[in-house]
Design a protein around this motif. Sequence first.
Motif, short mmCIF file in Angstrom:
data_model
loop_
_atom_site.label_atom_id
_atom_site.label_comp_id
_atom_site.label_asym_id
_atom_site.label_seq_id
_atom_site.Cartn_x
_atom_site.Cartn_y
_atom_site.Cartn_z
N ARG A 51 0.83 -1.20 0.00
CA ARG A 51 0.00 0.00 0.00
C ARG A 51 0.87 1.25 0.00
O ARG A 51 0.54 2.25 -0.60
CB ARG A 51 -0.92 0.00 1.20
CG ARG A 51 -2.03 -0.98 1.08
CD ARG A 51 -2.99 -0.85 2.22
NE ARG A 51 -4.03 -1.87 2.08
CZ ARG A 51 -4.93 -2.11 2.98
NH1 ARG A 51 -4.94 -1.40 4.09
NH2 ARG A 51 -5.84 -3.02 2.78
N ARG A 52 1.95 1.22 0.73
CA ARG A 52 2.85 2.38 0.77
C ARG A 52 3.43 2.63 -0.61
O ARG A 52 3.53 3.76 -1.05
CB ARG A 52 3.96 2.14 1.80
CG ARG A 52 4.89 3.30 1.91
CD ARG A 52 5.88 3.10 3.06
NE ARG A 52 6.82 4.19 3.06
CZ ARG A 52 8.04 4.10 2.58
NH1 ARG A 52 8.48 2.98 2.08
NH2 ARG A 52 8.85 5.15 2.62
N ARG A 53 3.81 1.57 -1.31
CA ARG A 53 4.36 1.73 -2.65
C ARG A 53 3.32 2.31 -3.60
O ARG A 53 3.64 3.18 -4.40
CB ARG A 53 4.87 0.39 -3.18
CG ARG A 53 6.29 0.11 -2.72
CD ARG A 53 6.82 -1.09 -3.43
NE ARG A 53 6.94 -2.15 -2.42
CZ ARG A 53 6.69 -3.42 -2.62
NH1 ARG A 53 6.30 -3.84 -3.79
NH2 ARG A 53 6.82 -4.27 -1.67
N LEU A 54 2.07 1.85 -3.51
CA LEU A 54 1.02 2.38 -4.36
C LEU A 54 0.79 3.86 -4.06
O LEU A 54 0.64 4.67 -4.96
CB LEU A 54 -0.27 1.59 -4.16
CG LEU A 54 -1.47 2.07 -4.97
CD1 LEU A 54 -1.18 1.95 -6.46
CD2 LEU A 54 -2.71 1.30 -4.60
N ARG A 55 0.78 4.20 -2.78
CA ARG A 55 0.61 5.60 -2.40
C ARG A 55 1.76 6.45 -2.93
O ARG A 55 1.56 7.56 -3.41
CB ARG A 55 0.51 5.73 -0.89
CG ARG A 55 0.12 7.12 -0.43
CD ARG A 55 0.13 7.25 1.05
NE ARG A 55 1.52 7.24 1.48
CZ ARG A 55 1.93 6.93 2.69
NH1 ARG A 55 1.07 6.57 3.61
NH2 ARG A 55 3.21 6.97 3.01
N ASP A 56 2.97 5.93 -2.88
CA ASP A 56 4.13 6.67 -3.39
C ASP A 56 4.04 6.87 -4.90
O ASP A 56 4.37 7.94 -5.40
CB ASP A 56 5.43 5.94 -3.04
CG ASP A 56 5.76 6.02 -1.56
OD1 ASP A 56 5.14 6.85 -0.87
OD2 ASP A 56 6.64 5.27 -1.12
N ILE A 57 3.59 5.85 -5.61
CA ILE A 57 3.47 5.97 -7.07
C ILE A 57 2.38 6.98 -7.43
O ILE A 57 2.57 7.81 -8.32
CB ILE A 57 3.18 4.58 -7.70
CG1 ILE A 57 4.44 3.70 -7.58
CG2 ILE A 57 2.79 4.73 -9.15
CD1 ILE A 57 4.23 2.28 -8.00
N LEU A 58 1.25 6.93 -6.71
CA LEU A 58 0.19 7.90 -6.97
C LEU A 58 0.66 9.32 -6.65
O LEU A 58 0.35 10.27 -7.39
CB LEU A 58 -1.06 7.56 -6.16
CG LEU A 58 -1.82 6.32 -6.62
CD1 LEU A 58 -2.96 6.03 -5.66
CD2 LEU A 58 -2.33 6.50 -8.03
N LEU A 59 1.41 9.48 -5.58
CA LEU A 59 1.93 10.79 -5.23
C LEU A 59 2.92 11.28 -6.29
O LEU A 59 2.90 12.45 -6.67
CB LEU A 59 2.61 10.74 -3.86
CG LEU A 59 3.14 12.05 -3.31
CD1 LEU A 59 2.00 13.04 -3.12
CD2 LEU A 59 3.87 11.81 -2.00
N LEU A 60 3.74 10.40 -6.80
CA LEU A 60 4.68 10.76 -7.86
C LEU A 60 3.93 11.19 -9.12
O LEU A 60 4.25 12.22 -9.73
CB LEU A 60 5.60 9.58 -8.19
CG LEU A 60 6.51 9.77 -9.40
CD1 LEU A 60 7.55 10.84 -9.13
CD2 LEU A 60 7.15 8.47 -9.80
N MET A 61 2.89 10.43 -9.51
CA MET A 61 2.13 10.79 -10.70
C MET A 61 1.42 12.14 -10.53
O MET A 61 1.36 12.95 -11.45
CB MET A 61 1.09 9.71 -11.02
CG MET A 61 1.68 8.41 -11.46
SD MET A 61 2.62 8.66 -12.97
CE MET A 61 3.89 7.45 -12.75
N LEU A 62 0.91 12.39 -9.32
CA LEU A 62 0.26 13.67 -9.06
C LEU A 62 1.25 14.83 -9.15
O LEU A 62 0.95 15.88 -9.72
CB LEU A 62 -0.40 13.64 -7.68
CG LEU A 62 -1.21 14.86 -7.30
CD1 LEU A 62 -2.41 15.00 -8.23
CD2 LEU A 62 -1.67 14.76 -5.87
N ARG A 63 2.44 14.63 -8.63
CA ARG A 63 3.47 15.68 -8.71
C ARG A 63 3.89 15.93 -10.16
O ARG A 63 4.09 17.07 -10.57
CB ARG A 63 4.68 15.29 -7.87
CG ARG A 63 4.44 15.39 -6.40
CD ARG A 63 5.62 14.90 -5.61
NE ARG A 63 5.37 15.02 -4.18
CZ ARG A 63 6.11 14.42 -3.27
NH1 ARG A 63 7.12 13.65 -3.62
NH2 ARG A 63 5.83 14.58 -1.99
#
Length: 171
Positions: A51-63
Amino acid sequence: MLSFQYPQFLLAGLGLGIPLVLHLMKRQFALTLTFPSIRFIMQGRLPHTGRRRLRDILLLMLRLLLFALIVLALARPQWVSETSPAVVSKTGTETAVIVIDTSASMAGWQGLTGAKAIARELIQSREDTSFGLLLSADGVVGQVALAEQNTTLLSMLDKARPHPVAGNHLP
């Protein structure tokens, strides 16, 4: 057709790779250490970090999306019509409409005076063209339809004064 007023800002899009590189550098790799006294203890379950990795990927895409939108906004996209401003009629003469901004922004630094001088020079230099005139501030302030005689145009051009309103030329 889409064009950009400042296309050099699109080169900043190459900067989209910077957050990606920083994200990949930040990745944590598991380091396996073998302790002799612990080797007989049963291996426990490690917490799942998916879940942490998914959240990090979504945060990266948003940035990355935010950065791309900022770059696009700085490049100032605009739709440009591919039609020419002057139209040749069946009689072979050109027709054109001169639009002059008479809002408050044209009052300073001889803006309106310069625009009137350019319009006057254009009208006098193109005798085979029939001109129309549109004065605009927060709407249409004055207009002259396409005229064969340019004296009406020139007299309205002389009477044009800046209006103390913000320009809104869409109406």
